[in-house]
Design a protein around this motif. Structure first.
Motif, PDB file in Angstrom:
ATOM      1  N   PRO A   1       0.837  -1.205   0.000  1.00 22.80           N
ATOM      2  CA  PRO A   1       0.000   0.000   0.000  1.00 22.80           C
ATOM      3  C   PRO A   1       0.877   1.263   0.000  1.00 22.80           C
ATOM      4  O   PRO A   1       1.904   1.312   0.683  1.00 22.80           O
ATOM      5  N   ALA A   2       0.482   2.260  -0.780  1.00 25.03           N
ATOM      6  CA  ALA A   2       1.287   3.472  -0.930  1.00 25.03           C
ATOM      7  C   ALA A   2       1.620   4.109   0.418  1.00 25.03           C
ATOM      8  O   ALA A   2       2.725   4.617   0.612  1.00 25.03           O
ATOM      9  N   ALA A   3       0.688   4.052   1.347  1.00 23.58           N
ATOM     10  CA  ALA A   3       0.920   4.650   2.668  1.00 23.58           C
ATOM     11  C   ALA A   3       2.015   3.932   3.444  1.00 23.58           C
ATOM     12  O   ALA A   3       2.582   4.481   4.385  1.00 23.58           O
ATOM     13  N   GLU A   4       2.328   2.699   3.048  1.00 26.15           N
ATOM     14  CA  GLU A   4       3.364   1.938   3.746  1.00 26.15           C
ATOM     15  C   GLU A   4       4.760   2.129   3.144  1.00 26.15           C
ATOM     16  O   GLU A   4       5.744   1.622   3.681  1.00 26.15           O
ATOM     17  N   ILE A   5       4.857   2.863   2.047  1.00 26.90           N
ATOM     18  CA  ILE A   5       6.165   3.054   1.408  1.00 26.90           C
ATOM     19  C   ILE A   5       7.086   3.947   2.229  1.00 26.90           C
ATOM     20  O   ILE A   5       8.255   3.589   2.420  1.00 26.90           O
ATOM     21  N   PRO A   6       6.618   5.091   2.755  1.00 26.89           N
ATOM     22  CA  PRO A   6       7.529   5.867   3.609  1.00 26.89           C
ATOM     23  C   PRO A   6       8.049   5.090   4.824  1.00 26.89           C
ATOM     24  O   PRO A   6       9.269   5.105   5.083  1.00 26.89           O
ATOM     25  N   PRO A   7       7.185   4.360   5.565  1.00 28.21           N
ATOM     26  CA  PRO A   7       7.734   3.555   6.660  1.00 28.21           C
ATOM     27  C   PRO A   7       8.704   2.469   6.172  1.00 28.21           C
ATOM     28  O   PRO A   7       9.687   2.162   6.850  1.00 28.21           O
ATOM     29  N   LEU A   8       8.438   1.911   4.991  1.00 25.78           N
ATOM     30  CA  LEU A   8       9.345   0.917   4.419  1.00 25.78           C
ATOM     31  C   LEU A   8      10.710   1.540   4.137  1.00 25.78           C
ATOM     32  O   LEU A   8      11.747   0.934   4.421  1.00 25.78           O
TER      33      LEU A   8
ATOM     34  N   ALA B   1       3.175  10.042   2.283  1.00 26.60           N
ATOM     35  CA  ALA B   1       2.762   9.277   1.105  1.00 26.60           C
ATOM     36  C   ALA B   1       2.437  10.202  -0.065  1.00 26.60           C
ATOM     37  O   ALA B   1       2.818   9.926  -1.206  1.00 26.60           O
ATOM     38  N   VAL B   2       1.770  11.322   0.212  1.00 26.67           N
ATOM     39  CA  VAL B   2       1.412  12.274  -0.837  1.00 26.67           C
ATOM     40  C   VAL B   2       2.662  12.896  -1.451  1.00 26.67           C
ATOM     41  O   VAL B   2       2.746  13.112  -2.652  1.00 26.67           O
ATOM     42  N   MET B   3       3.663  13.165  -0.614  1.00 23.15           N
ATOM     43  CA  MET B   3       4.899  13.821  -1.056  1.00 23.15           C
ATOM     44  C   MET B   3       5.987  12.796  -1.405  1.00 23.15           C
ATOM     45  O   MET B   3       7.174  13.047  -1.196  1.00 23.15           O
ATOM     46  N   LEU B   4       5.594  11.662  -1.961  1.00 23.54           N
ATOM     47  CA  LEU B   4       6.544  10.586  -2.244  1.00 23.54           C
ATOM     48  C   LEU B   4       7.670  11.026  -3.182  1.00 23.54           C
ATOM     49  O   LEU B   4       8.826  10.654  -2.981  1.00 23.54           O
ATOM     50  N   TYR B   5       7.363  11.836  -4.192  1.00 30.31           N
ATOM     51  CA  TYR B   5       8.408  12.313  -5.108  1.00 30.31           C
ATOM     52  C   TYR B   5       9.481  13.056  -4.327  1.00 30.31           C
ATOM     53  O   TYR B   5      10.669  12.783  -4.456  1.00 30.31           O
ATOM     54  N   GLU B   6       9.043  14.026  -3.508  1.00 30.52           N
ATOM     55  CA  GLU B   6       9.984  14.818  -2.716  1.00 30.52           C
ATOM     56  C   GLU B   6      10.717  13.959  -1.692  1.00 30.52           C
ATOM     57  O   GLU B   6      11.909  14.142  -1.461  1.00 30.52           O
TER      58      GLU B   6
ATOM     59  N   GLY C   1       5.720   6.235 -10.854  1.00 29.25           N
ATOM     60  CA  GLY C   1       6.251   7.467 -11.425  1.00 29.25           C
ATOM     61  C   GLY C   1       7.307   8.089 -10.539  1.00 29.25           C
ATOM     62  O   GLY C   1       8.337   8.576 -11.021  1.00 29.25           O
ATOM     63  N   ALA C   2       7.064   8.073  -9.241  1.00 28.91           N
ATOM     64  CA  ALA C   2       8.045   8.621  -8.296  1.00 28.91           C
ATOM     65  C   ALA C   2       9.362   7.861  -8.400  1.00 28.91           C
ATOM     66  O   ALA C   2      10.438   8.466  -8.445  1.00 28.91           O
ATOM     67  N   VAL C   3       9.293   6.548  -8.460  1.00 32.74           N
ATOM     68  CA  VAL C   3      10.514   5.746  -8.576  1.00 32.74           C
ATOM     69  C   VAL C   3      11.206   6.020  -9.912  1.00 32.74           C
ATOM     70  O   VAL C   3      12.421   6.206  -9.969  1.00 32.74           O
ATOM     71  N   TYR C   4      10.430   6.075 -10.987  1.00 30.59           N
ATOM     72  CA  TYR C   4      11.002   6.297 -12.310  1.00 30.59           C
ATOM     73  C   TYR C   4      11.714   7.648 -12.385  1.00 30.59           C
ATOM     74  O   TYR C   4      12.880   7.722 -12.767  1.00 30.59           O
ATOM     75  N   PHE C   5      11.010   8.714 -12.007  1.00 33.26           N
ATOM     76  CA  PHE C   5      11.564  10.064 -12.174  1.00 33.26           C
ATOM     77  C   PHE C   5      12.574  10.439 -11.098  1.00 33.26           C
ATOM     78  O   PHE C   5      13.558  11.122 -11.382  1.00 33.26           O
ATOM     79  N   GLU C   6      12.345  10.009  -9.855  1.00 32.44           N
ATOM     80  CA  GLU C   6      13.190  10.466  -8.754  1.00 32.44           C
ATOM     81  C   GLU C   6      14.332   9.516  -8.414  1.00 32.44           C
ATOM     82  O   GLU C   6      15.235   9.878  -7.658  1.00 32.44           O
TER      83      GLU C   6
END
Length: 151
Positions: A15-22, A52-57, A102-107
């Motif tokens: 889940p996208a919300a779990e990516i920052p804690p990961l 989660a919203v600011m994943l790119y940054e 997209g965040a992974v690809y670009f950032e």
């Protein structure tokens, strides 16, 4: 869901919300940067909706620029850290959410094109899905690299 063999079911998204804690769990080197970015302890910051919203940054400021790139550019990189970095990327690179992929690809992946030798330095640490996405990116930009996509 078991964390022991994530590659067995690549279609199963985190889940996208779990990516920052990961990110914080897999790359604890990012903790001070996350705390600084969100003005609160990293452990709390990664649980906020903003993370989660600011994943790119988050990826740029707390992972790619300060952690990943210096290791790829180093004459004596921390191979254990690079392995963890690319394991993290592998977990989210093929995400079904355009926001995450997209965040992974670009950032992360596209940043490898900013200096000579970065793709080559990263390649040995990349896993299957990340390599496939990187090859697609290289083809898209018509970049040919000996030993990677030039035969």
């Amino acid at each position: 869901m078991s964390d022991s063999h994530p590659e067995e079911n690549p279609a199963e998204d985190i889940p996208a919300a779990e990516i920052p804690p990961l990110l914080l769990r897999m790359i604890p080197e990012s903790a001070d940067l996350i705390a600084e970015m969100f003005h609160q302890p990293a452990e709390a910051a990664v649980l906020t909706e903003d993370a989660a919203v600011m994943l790119y940054e988050l990826l740029t400021q707390c992972f790619t620029t300060p952690v990943l790139m210096p290791q790829l550019e180093s004459d004596s990189p921390d191979t254990e850290l690079l392995t963890r970095c690319w394991d993290f990327v592998e977990r989210i690179v093929a995400h079904s959410s355009q926001h995450v992929s997209g965040a992974v690809y670009f950032e992360v992946l596209e940043q490898l094109l900013n200096a000579d030798g970065l793709v080559e330095a990263a390649w040995p640490y990349m896993k299957e899905r990340t390599r496939a996405r990187t090859l697609s990116m290289l083809d898209f930009y018509d970049v040919r690299l000996p030993g990677i996509n030039r035969r």
